[in-house]
Design a protein around this motif. Structure first.
Motif, PDB file in Angstrom:
ATOM      1  N   SER A 144       0.829  -1.204   0.000  1.00 58.47           N
ATOM      2  CA  SER A 144       0.000   0.000   0.000  1.00 58.47           C
ATOM      3  C   SER A 144       0.866   1.257   0.000  1.00 58.47           C
ATOM      4  O   SER A 144       0.568   2.243  -0.694  1.00 58.47           O
ATOM      5  N   TRP A 145       1.938   1.229   0.764  1.00 56.38           N
ATOM      6  CA  TRP A 145       2.846   2.378   0.813  1.00 56.38           C
ATOM      7  C   TRP A 145       3.463   2.633  -0.555  1.00 56.38           C
ATOM      8  O   TRP A 145       3.578   3.785  -1.003  1.00 56.38           O
ATOM      9  N   GLU A 146       3.862   1.574  -1.252  1.00 57.16           N
ATOM     10  CA  GLU A 146       4.466   1.720  -2.569  1.00 57.16           C
ATOM     11  C   GLU A 146       3.475   2.315  -3.569  1.00 57.16           C
ATOM     12  O   GLU A 146       3.833   3.172  -4.392  1.00 57.16           O
ATOM     13  N   ILE A 147       2.227   1.850  -3.516  1.00 59.51           N
ATOM     14  CA  ILE A 147       1.214   2.381  -4.429  1.00 59.51           C
ATOM     15  C   ILE A 147       0.929   3.847  -4.117  1.00 59.51           C
ATOM     16  O   ILE A 147       0.827   4.684  -5.018  1.00 59.51           O
ATOM     17  N   ASP A 148       0.812   4.192  -2.830  1.00 61.25           N
ATOM     18  CA  ASP A 148       0.563   5.580  -2.445  1.00 61.25           C
ATOM     19  C   ASP A 148       1.702   6.491  -2.922  1.00 61.25           C
ATOM     20  O   ASP A 148       1.467   7.603  -3.418  1.00 61.25           O
ATOM     21  N   ARG A 149       2.930   6.017  -2.760  1.00 60.51           N
ATOM     22  CA  ARG A 149       4.095   6.817  -3.180  1.00 60.51           C
ATOM     23  C   ARG A 149       4.066   7.053  -4.683  1.00 60.51           C
ATOM     24  O   ARG A 149       4.276   8.176  -5.147  1.00 60.51           O
ATOM     25  N   LYS A 150       3.802   6.001  -5.449  1.00 68.04           N
ATOM     26  CA  LYS A 150       3.758   6.140  -6.903  1.00 68.04           C
ATOM     27  C   LYS A 150       2.598   7.049  -7.325  1.00 68.04           C
ATOM     28  O   LYS A 150       2.735   7.852  -8.247  1.00 68.04           O
ATOM     29  N   THR A 187       3.364  -0.499 -11.289  1.00 71.54           N
ATOM     30  CA  THR A 187       3.666  -0.692  -9.873  1.00 71.54           C
ATOM     31  C   THR A 187       2.936  -1.908  -9.315  1.00 71.54           C
ATOM     32  O   THR A 187       3.515  -2.729  -8.603  1.00 71.54           O
ATOM     33  N   ALA A 188       1.650  -2.037  -9.639  1.00 72.24           N
ATOM     34  CA  ALA A 188       0.869  -3.178  -9.160  1.00 72.24           C
ATOM     35  C   ALA A 188       1.445  -4.483  -9.681  1.00 72.24           C
ATOM     36  O   ALA A 188       1.583  -5.464  -8.941  1.00 72.24           O
ATOM     37  N   ALA A 189       1.804  -4.522 -10.976  1.00 72.82           N
ATOM     38  CA  ALA A 189       2.363  -5.734 -11.564  1.00 72.82           C
ATOM     39  C   ALA A 189       3.672  -6.105 -10.891  1.00 72.82           C
ATOM     40  O   ALA A 189       3.958  -7.280 -10.636  1.00 72.82           O
ATOM     41  N   SER A 190       4.498  -5.104 -10.583  1.00 67.28           N
ATOM     42  CA  SER A 190       5.771  -5.359  -9.926  1.00 67.28           C
ATOM     43  C   SER A 190       5.574  -5.898  -8.519  1.00 67.28           C
ATOM     44  O   SER A 190       6.267  -6.829  -8.090  1.00 67.28           O
ATOM     45  N   LEU A 191       4.607  -5.357  -7.784  1.00 67.05           N
ATOM     46  CA  LEU A 191       4.384  -5.772  -6.404  1.00 67.05           C
ATOM     47  C   LEU A 191       3.846  -7.195  -6.305  1.00 67.05           C
ATOM     48  O   LEU A 191       4.197  -7.930  -5.377  1.00 67.05           O
ATOM     49  N   VAL A 192       2.986  -7.599  -7.234  1.00 63.59           N
ATOM     50  CA  VAL A 192       2.448  -8.955  -7.142  1.00 63.59           C
ATOM     51  C   VAL A 192       3.458  -9.985  -7.644  1.00 63.59           C
ATOM     52  O   VAL A 192       3.337 -11.172  -7.336  1.00 63.59           O
ATOM     53  N   SER A 193       4.453  -9.541  -8.404  1.00 60.72           N
ATOM     54  CA  SER A 193       5.415 -10.481  -8.986  1.00 60.72           C
ATOM     55  C   SER A 193       6.623 -10.710  -8.091  1.00 60.72           C
ATOM     56  O   SER A 193       7.735 -10.898  -8.574  1.00 60.72           O
TER      57      SER A 193
END
Length: 222
Positions: A120-126, A146-152
């Motif tokens: 969540s922090w990564e998505i908020d930052r982006k 960003t979402a694709a990177s986080l789930v992978s």
């Protein structure tokens, strides 16, 4: 669509204490879905035939890719063909410690709750970075990446996960005054007999107006 580098944050915490490594071969399956909007998605499923080799420090997993399937919109047929022909070999061999955790993986997120909070922090930052650009298309494209990177991200306790589930939903402020939401969900389950992975999943769902995009990665053992 490639597998991530080895030094990625863990999604779930490794269990304490020694585990019992399987003696039979297993089939590891990974399904990666990246939503494109309008109900369309790129879905790639790969399977590896794996075996555990006991070591004094834990175990080594040897694996060989044995199957791949790709589902894409017709416009991405060329990409689908490339993915079908590509063999992912960089994941194995893999070494586990006595607790079943992958050796050499970062343990930045100690549990499911922390993994969700980090995502969540990564998505908020982006989202904040892209809002300054005032470009909705670029904003959505970057959030999708960003979402694709986080789930992978390969969990450090991929093979012997700590079971559980956690979700978190937040609002997004879009350039131009619009709004949207995203939801992060991370879950894992294990076999009761020996604690070996049954299934784990990372999923990020982004909703903008009437458009929904899903980025999801699922691991399972058969």
């Amino acid at each position: 669509m490639a597998l991530p580098a080895l030094a990625l944050p863990a999604s779930l915490s490794a269990k304490a204490g020694a585990v019992s490594f399987p003696t039979d071969r297993i089939r590891l399956r990974r399904t990666l879905e990246r939503g494109l909007g309008d109900g369309k998605a790129v879905i790639v499923t790969r399977e590896w035939d794996c075996r555990f080799v006991r070591l004094s420090t834990g175990a080594r997993i040897d694996g060989q890719q044995v199957a791949v399937s790709v589902d894409t919109p017709k416009a991405l047929a060329a990409l689908a063909d490339i993915e079908r022909k590509r063999e992912v070999s960089g994941l194995f061999p893999m070494e586990l410690d006595r607790s079943g955790a992958i050796v050499g993986w970062s343990d930045q997120n100690a549990n499911i709750a922390q993994a969700v909070a980090q995502a969540s922090w990564e998505i908020d930052r982006k989202a904040m970075e892209q809002s300054a650009q005032a470009d909705v298309r670029r904003y959505l494209a970057e959030l999708g990446k960003t979402a694709a990177s986080l789930v992978s991200q390969v969990p450090r306790d991929l093979f012997f996960p700590a079971p559980g589930k956690r979700s978190e939903s937040r609002k997004l402020a879009l350039p131009g005054g619009g709004t949207g939401t995203y939801e992060v969900t991370i879950s894992a389950s294990a076999r009761t007999s020996d604690g070996l992975l049954a299934q784990s999943e990372r999923r990020i769902v982004t909703r903008i107006a009437d458009s929904t995009r899903v980025s999801r990665e699922t691991w399972s053992v058969a």
